[in-house]
Design a protein around this motif. Structure first.
Motif, PDB file in Angstrom:
ATOM      1  N   VAL A   1       0.843  -1.201   0.000  1.00  0.00           N
ATOM      2  CA  VAL A   1       0.000   0.000   0.000  1.00  0.00           C
ATOM      3  C   VAL A   1       0.877   1.249   0.000  1.00  0.00           C
ATOM      4  CG1 VAL A   1      -1.625   1.356   1.382  1.00  0.00           C
ATOM      5  CG2 VAL A   1      -1.975  -1.104   1.100  1.00  0.00           C
ATOM      6  N   ALA A   2       1.946   1.216   0.764  1.00  0.00           N
ATOM      7  CA  ALA A   2       2.829   2.389   0.842  1.00  0.00           C
ATOM      8  C   ALA A   2       3.425   2.694  -0.523  1.00  0.00           C
ATOM      9  CB  ALA A   2       3.934   2.145   1.874  1.00  0.00           C
ATOM     10  N   ASP A   3       3.857   1.655  -1.223  1.00  0.00           N
ATOM     11  CA  ASP A   3       4.438   1.868  -2.546  1.00  0.00           C
ATOM     12  C   ASP A   3       3.382   2.395  -3.523  1.00  0.00           C
ATOM     13  OD1 ASP A   3       7.005   1.241  -1.982  1.00  0.00           O
ATOM     14  OD2 ASP A   3       6.895  -0.855  -2.671  1.00  0.00           O
ATOM     15  N   ARG A   4       2.201   1.822  -3.446  1.00  0.00           N
ATOM     16  CA  ARG A   4       1.164   2.286  -4.368  1.00  0.00           C
ATOM     17  C   ARG A   4       0.756   3.711  -4.051  1.00  0.00           C
ATOM     18  NH1 ARG A   4      -3.325  -1.512  -3.676  1.00  0.00           N
ATOM     19  NH2 ARG A   4      -2.164  -2.447  -1.969  1.00  0.00           N
ATOM     20  N   SER A   5       0.735   4.036  -2.774  1.00  0.00           N
ATOM     21  CA  SER A   5       0.451   5.410  -2.382  1.00  0.00           C
ATOM     22  C   SER A   5       1.539   6.341  -2.908  1.00  0.00           C
ATOM     23  CB  SER A   5       0.367   5.502  -0.853  1.00  0.00           C
ATOM     24  OG  SER A   5       0.301   6.837  -0.444  1.00  0.00           O
ATOM     25  N   ALA A   6       2.781   5.868  -2.834  1.00  0.00           N
ATOM     26  CA  ALA A   6       3.901   6.683  -3.334  1.00  0.00           C
ATOM     27  C   ALA A   6       3.776   6.888  -4.835  1.00  0.00           C
ATOM     28  CB  ALA A   6       5.232   6.010  -2.992  1.00  0.00           C
ATOM     29  N   VAL A   7       3.349   5.858  -5.551  1.00  0.00           N
ATOM     30  CA  VAL A   7       3.146   5.971  -6.994  1.00  0.00           C
ATOM     31  C   VAL A   7       2.092   7.033  -7.284  1.00  0.00           C
ATOM     32  CG1 VAL A   7       2.149   4.783  -9.007  1.00  0.00           C
ATOM     33  CG2 VAL A   7       3.928   3.651  -7.615  1.00  0.00           C
ATOM     34  N   TYR A   8       0.976   6.938  -6.519  1.00  0.00           N
ATOM     35  CA  TYR A   8      -0.084   7.912  -6.735  1.00  0.00           C
ATOM     36  C   TYR A   8       0.447   9.327  -6.507  1.00  0.00           C
ATOM     37  CZ  TYR A   8      -4.474  10.402  -6.433  1.00  0.00           C
ATOM     38  OH  TYR A   8      -5.480  11.286  -6.657  1.00  0.00           O
ATOM     39  N   SER A   9       1.148   9.503  -5.404  1.00  0.00           N
ATOM     40  CA  SER A   9       1.656  10.842  -5.067  1.00  0.00           C
ATOM     41  C   SER A   9       2.658  11.331  -6.101  1.00  0.00           C
ATOM     42  CB  SER A   9       2.330  10.829  -3.693  1.00  0.00           C
ATOM     43  OG  SER A   9       1.390  10.493  -2.716  1.00  0.00           O
ATOM     44  N   PHE A  10       3.505  10.411  -6.576  1.00  0.00           N
ATOM     45  CA  PHE A  10       4.521  10.784  -7.570  1.00  0.00           C
ATOM     46  C   PHE A  10       3.862  11.312  -8.841  1.00  0.00           C
ATOM     47  CE2 PHE A  10       7.288   9.787 -11.182  1.00  0.00           C
ATOM     48  CZ  PHE A  10       8.477  10.378 -10.780  1.00  0.00           C
ATOM     49  N   VAL A  11       2.871  10.592  -9.331  1.00  0.00           N
ATOM     50  CA  VAL A  11       2.192  11.023 -10.555  1.00  0.00           C
ATOM     51  C   VAL A  11       1.411  12.310 -10.291  1.00  0.00           C
ATOM     52  CG1 VAL A  11       0.496  10.410 -12.337  1.00  0.00           C
ATOM     53  CG2 VAL A  11       2.039   8.653 -11.409  1.00  0.00           C
ATOM     54  N   ASP A  12       0.741  12.340  -9.148  1.00  0.00           N
ATOM     55  CA  ASP A  12      -0.086  13.490  -8.811  1.00  0.00           C
ATOM     56  C   ASP A  12       0.745  14.762  -8.685  1.00  0.00           C
ATOM     57  OD1 ASP A  12      -2.473  14.833  -7.883  1.00  0.00           O
ATOM     58  OD2 ASP A  12      -1.514  14.846  -5.909  1.00  0.00           O
ATOM     59  N   SER A  13       1.983  14.631  -8.246  1.00  0.00           N
ATOM     60  CA  SER A  13       2.795  15.837  -8.030  1.00  0.00           C
ATOM     61  C   SER A  13       3.601  16.214  -9.269  1.00  0.00           C
ATOM     62  CB  SER A  13       3.750  15.614  -6.845  1.00  0.00           C
ATOM     63  OG  SER A  13       4.621  14.546  -7.166  1.00  0.00           O
ATOM     64  N   ASN A  14       3.424  15.493 -10.362  1.00  0.00           N
ATOM     65  CA  ASN A  14       4.200  15.776 -11.573  1.00  0.00           C
ATOM     66  C   ASN A  14       3.257  16.080 -12.735  1.00  0.00           C
ATOM     67  OD1 ASN A  14       5.884  15.901 -13.737  1.00  0.00           O
ATOM     68  ND2 ASN A  14       6.461  13.725 -13.695  1.00  0.00           N
ATOM     69  N   ASP A  15       3.032  17.370 -12.948  1.00  0.00           N
ATOM     70  CA  ASP A  15       2.107  17.764 -14.017  1.00  0.00           C
ATOM     71  C   ASP A  15       2.561  17.284 -15.381  1.00  0.00           C
ATOM     72  OD1 ASP A  15       0.369  18.956 -12.326  1.00  0.00           O
ATOM     73  OD2 ASP A  15       1.094  21.001 -12.654  1.00  0.00           O
ATOM     74  N   HIS A  16       3.841  16.959 -15.527  1.00  0.00           N
ATOM     75  CA  HIS A  16       4.357  16.545 -16.835  1.00  0.00           C
ATOM     76  C   HIS A  16       4.277  15.042 -17.074  1.00  0.00           C
ATOM     77  CE1 HIS A  16       5.817  20.611 -16.974  1.00  0.00           C
ATOM     78  NE2 HIS A  16       6.175  20.438 -18.217  1.00  0.00           N
ATOM     79  N   PHE A  17       3.682  14.315 -16.120  1.00  0.00           N
ATOM     80  CA  PHE A  17       3.665  12.868 -16.292  1.00  0.00           C
ATOM     81  C   PHE A  17       3.042  12.471 -17.636  1.00  0.00           C
ATOM     82  CE2 PHE A  17       2.342   8.497 -15.753  1.00  0.00           C
ATOM     83  CZ  PHE A  17       3.469   7.944 -15.154  1.00  0.00           C
ATOM     84  N   MET A  18       2.001  13.188 -18.001  1.00  0.00           N
ATOM     85  CA  MET A  18       1.286  12.846 -19.234  1.00  0.00           C
ATOM     86  C   MET A  18       2.104  13.145 -20.487  1.00  0.00           C
ATOM     87  SD  MET A  18      -1.598  11.670 -20.508  1.00  0.00           S
ATOM     88  CE  MET A  18      -2.457  11.740 -22.068  1.00  0.00           C
TER      89      MET A  18
END
Lengths: 477, 473
Positions: free
Chosen positions: B264-281
């Motif tokens: 869960v911690a890793d998946r939460s980190a993934v979510y946060s990483f993508v969420d905090s990076n507007d350029h992910f897309m």
């Protein structure tokens, strides 16, 4: 029937848009009458005249918008309001400077909104634009000269395949459905159709027909190289075919500067096949004049050939000497040469000649780096002044071409120089190619030239004959 | 309808190119006139343009090429290790952005990224060792564009990196891009500090597998639809991807929760990483773009631009009808806004494959959809609209799905025609980030840049030569 009047306070739209909005409303389903306008006194009166209650707009002033609709029922009124919203709002958005479409740089960018391309870019670039226009389904007039002949052939073959027409390259004049393109005189639409590889030749035909009270709806220029061996008359044949098939064309004229003999034959054969009576005028052939072609056309129409307008010179006497022809129109010059050669023998086509000369100042060698002499008269003015001072010159013959595209007031520049030449003893004869519908006003131009001392003729052939006869007189005397 | 019926009997609407007095004469007759602001084509292209205009083959080829470009429906399907899926990446090969490049030619950020990749792949223990191995030719360098891939900025892809897998279900086509690392000190801007390498390792170990699993659970993600929605939410698909990133995260959100490939911690980190990076897309759009341009490539005689890419030293383009050949010019310097105390002196010349977004009708070509972009790249909102409007003149089509609300939902200008660039002098507008010229500095700003005319002029001349050679053969 329901009257609905709304006043929108402090809402401004320009009058053109409001007119468009009114029209859109009037055309809406169920709408009997409609007016969308600023509440000026005039518009308020108009509204009252249309039978709307003046009370409804009693308090409105010139800064308020009135929207008055008379419709069959409430849904029709509601529908009309939607249409109005679109007519006012959508346009307003499109007109915002931020959304203004940047200037286009190639024909293809705006081709979807056009039917015809008029191309006058330098000749080496004309082909690309013209092909662009053809590919987008436009007919094309190429005013530019110096287009390689292979490109001309390709343009015209492409046009044939696409069912389009290429007028030009080096096409100075055309009239399509009454609209003048390039250098063109203002004439009424009428029963005569013209196809021509002769710019000022077409203009002369139009002007003489106009003087005889006969109009021209279509005059298709083909470009000066169309009747060459390489091009083979592609545009001439295509134009001839189209005008022949056009029921509103009663008589056809094909005019050209001297064509290649085998192409001349091909066109002659095609003309003979036409259902519509067709008059051929190949300038340079024995006895062929534009005036003669118009005469035959009038005969075919059952009309009398008039005495074309002329304004005789105020004085007769002039000094003896040779003929100097100073032309701006190539076909007019060619016609004059044809007539002069018959009467005078040798006529030089280059400036250096000491004998009779007739020069076309529209030729490439005189237009490098300057506009055509029909637009920029300076070189001709200077040569006219020189001829006036030259005691060997007895008669000066020049053309003045009016119409769209030409100099806005040529007589104003020419008159003082003509007066000087006349004062020196030279006779000045002007061939004035124009109509009274032209922006320059033919009769006023004639008067100014005439008062300066020139004999003025509407018919170029008549002017040339007159000039030649004066040279003759002196020679005989 | 008789012959020439319209010419002889209809009210003409005339487009004029050339002498003003002739246009004015039409105006005086109350005829509708559209005046072209005609200008001579770029010097040296006249003969080539005439040759191309003369052949119907070019127009026919362009119709095919643009149709292929527009019909691609990219779907994001998975995330997998590059070495397993990207063709030709086996052994010691690194991919990079832009046209072909040697270590000697490479700019600061490109060298930095290559050094970082060496450290990340454990091919060198220190930056110095990495540099000397690279200088000695220990690793083969090859453009992403030659391997169905595209990478932002330095665009370095090494075998262990996870890559986005984008497919076209209709054709089986596939394309790849790396996962976006975020801003700040990142490999793509040439940074190779330990934190950069650590992040890459985390991306390989956690981010890639988790996103991949989520995608497999949620099923293929229709990117054409997602990008179209993002444009209507203010993205340009190049420098503004906040909406697209949000939509992506929303689309895989449930699958992320369900995933069992990480804690869960890793998946939460993934979510946060993508969420905090507007350029992910951005990288997702680029992979989609690569799929799209590859589908439109290789149409003989077509003047459609299928690649615009920069390696930090050169700007290169490729055209559909000239095979795989690159037409290059020195990479220009970006005109833009600088972060903090950075100035133009700190800027590296233009770099990255991200101009693939402009190549498919996004980025600078879709700026009108993204007034917010000007806060990042400079300029004005009105200027953003004007830039998009100018691009219609050099493109072949208006995109059927990518629509711009403020232009009454007109489709974005799509599919650059190299001949139109040469004829009009209008250059493709690119929104882009600016890399620092020293390796390891990272991003120093963002701004606008125009593709160099020489690339398009050379492409036009080459295409005309092919046409005339084939006609002679």
């Amino acid at each position: 029937m329901i009257d609905n009047v709304e006043v929108r306070r402090g809402t401004y739209h320009d009058s053109v848009r409001l007119m468009q909005a009114s029209r859109a409303l009037q055309q809406a389903a169920g709408v009997e009458e409609a007016l969308v306008a600023m509440a000026t006194d005039l518009n308020c009166d108009l509204l009252a005249e249309m039978g709307f209650d003046p009370e409804a707009i009693a308090a409105a002033g010139p800064n308020d918008l009135i929207i008055a609709v008379r419709a069959v029922d409430e849904p029709a009124v509601a529908h009309a309001r939607l249409i109005l919203q679109e007519a006012l709002v959508a346009k307003a958005v499109r007109d915002s400077p931020m959304l203004a479409t940047p200037a286009a740089h190639v024909i293809g960018s705006v081709a979807s909104e056009a039917t015809l391309a008029l191309i006058s870019v330098p000749g080496e670039h004309a082909f690309v634009e013209a092909m662009d226009a053809l590919r987008h389904g436009l007919d094309v007039m190429v005013f530019s000269d110096n287009v390689p002949i292979a490109q001309e052939v390709q343009l015209k073959r492409s046009a044939d395949r696409l069912g389009l027409l290429v007028m030009g390259p080096d096409c100075g004049t055309a009239i399509v459905n009454g609209v003048g393109l390039g250098f063109a005189n203002v004439v009424q639409p009428g029963p005569v159709g013209i196809v021509g590889a002769a710019g000022t030749g077409i203009q002369q035909l139009c002007c003489l027909l106009d003087d005889a009270g006969v109009g021209v709806r279509n005059a298709l220029g083909t470009g000066s190289h169309d009747l060459s061996v390489e091009v083979g008359g592609l545009s001439t044949l295509r134009g001839l075919e189209a005008l022949d098939a056009d029921p509103s064309t009663e008589v056809l004229i094909v005019a050209s500067k001297p064509p290649a003999p085998e192409v001349a034959e091909r066109v002659r054969a095609a003309a003979a096949e036409c259902v519509t009576p067709t008059v051929l005028a190949y300038l340079g052939e024995e006895g062929v004049t534009l005036e003669g072609a118009v005469g035959r056309t009038l005969d075919l129409l059952g009309k009398a050939v008039p005495a074309y307008a002329s304004w005789p010179a105020p004085t007769d006497g002039h000094r003896p000497g040779v003929l100097r022809g100073l032309f701006s129109g190539g076909s007019l010059g060619s016609e004059a040469v044809g007539l002069a050669v018959g009467a005078l023998g040798e006529v030089g086509r280059e400036e250096r000649g000491a004998g009779h000369t007739i020069i076309d100042y529209g030729e490439d060698e005189y237009t490098r780096g300057r506009a055509h002499p029909m637009i920029d008269q300076r070189l001709r003015l200077q040569r006219l002044a020189a001829a006036g001072r030259d005691s060997r010159v007895g008669v000066i013959l020049l053309d003045v071409v009016l119409g769209h595209g030409a100099h806005p007031d040529p007589a104003s520049e020419l008159a003082p120089v003509i007066a000087d030449a006349a004062a020196e003893g030279a006779a000045v004869v002007v061939s004035l190619c124009g109509t009274n519908g032209d922006p320059q006003d033919r009769d006023r131009q004639a008067r100014v030239l005439n008062e300066a001392g020139a004999a003025v003729w509407l018919s170029n052939a008549a002017a040339a004959r007159h000039a030649v006869s004066m040279v003759d007189e002196v020679a005989d005397g | 309808m008789g012959e020439l019926e319209r010419l002889l009997h209809a009210e003409p609407v005339v487009v004029t190119a050339g002498i003003e007095v002739l246009a004015a004469a039409l105006g005086a007759q109350s005829v509708a006139v559209h005046r072209i602001d005609w200008r001579p084509p770029f010097g040296g292209t006249e003969v080539a343009l005439a040759g191309l205009a003369a052949s119907p083959k070019v127009a026919e080829a362009n119709e095919i090429a643009i149709a292929r470009l527009l019909e691609v429906r990219p779907h994001l399907v998975d995330v997998l290790p590059a070495g397993e899926v990207v063709p030709g990446l086996a052994g010691r090969t690194f991919l990079h952005a832009g046209p072909p490049l040697s270590w000697e030619q490479a700019s600061g950020p490109m060298r930095g990224a290559l050094i970082g990749a060496m450290l990340y792949e454990r091919l060198a223990a220190t930056p110095e060792e990495a540099a000397s191995k690279l200088a000695a030719g220990g690793v083969e360098l090859s453009p992403c564009h030659h391997h169905r891939a595209a990478g932002p900025m330095a665009g370095v892809i090494s075998p262990s990196m996870p890559v986005l897998v984008v497919e076209n279900p209709a054709t089986g086509g596939v394309a790849y891009s790396t996962l976006n690392e975020g801003l700040g000190k990142v490999l793509r801007y040439g940074a190779y500090a330990p934190e950069v390498i650590d992040r890459l390792r985390w991306m390989e170990r956690v981010l890639g597998p988790v996103i991949g699993d989520a995608l497999r659970r949620s099923g293929p993600l229709d990117l054409r639809s997602l990008i179209a929605q993002a444009l209507q939410m203010g993205d340009d698909g190049h420098n503004r991807n906040r909406a697209g990133t949000s939509l992506l995260l929303r689309a895989i959100g449930a699958a992320l929760v369900e995933s069992d490939v990480a804690t869960v911690a890793d998946r939460s980190a993934v979510y946060s990483f993508v969420d905090s990076n507007d350029h992910f897309m951005l990288n997702v759009v680029m992979a989609a773009g690569k799929l799209i341009v590859d589908a439109a490539s290789g149409i003989e005689y077509s003047s459609l631009v299928t690649t615009m890419a920069r390696n930090g030293t050169e700007f290169g383009i490729r055209v559909s009808g000239t095979g795989g050949r690159w037409f290059t010019a020195p990479a220009p310097v970006v005109d833009g806004l600088y972060l903090g105390s950075f100035t133009a002196d700190d800027a590296n010349p233009d770099i990255g494959d991200s101009a693939i977004t402009e190549t498919i009708g996004l980025g600078g070509f879709a700026m009108a959809a993204s007034p917010a972009i000007v806060g990042f790249v400079g300029g004005t909102a009105a200027g953003a609209v004007q830039r998009t409007l100018a691009m219609y003149e050099i493109t072949m089509a208006e995109h059927p799905s990518y629509q711009i609300p403020i232009l009454e939902f007109r489709g974005t200008p799509t599919g650059i025609d190299a001949t139109l660039v040469a004829r009009t002098g209008v250059l493709p507008q690119i929104n882009t980030g600016i890399a620092g010229k020293e390796a390891g500095v990272g991003m120093v700003g963002a701004g606008l840049v125009e593709a160099p005319m020489e690339c398009f002029a050379d492409a036009v001349k080459s295409l005309a030569r092919r046409l005339s050679d084939d006609a002679a053969a």
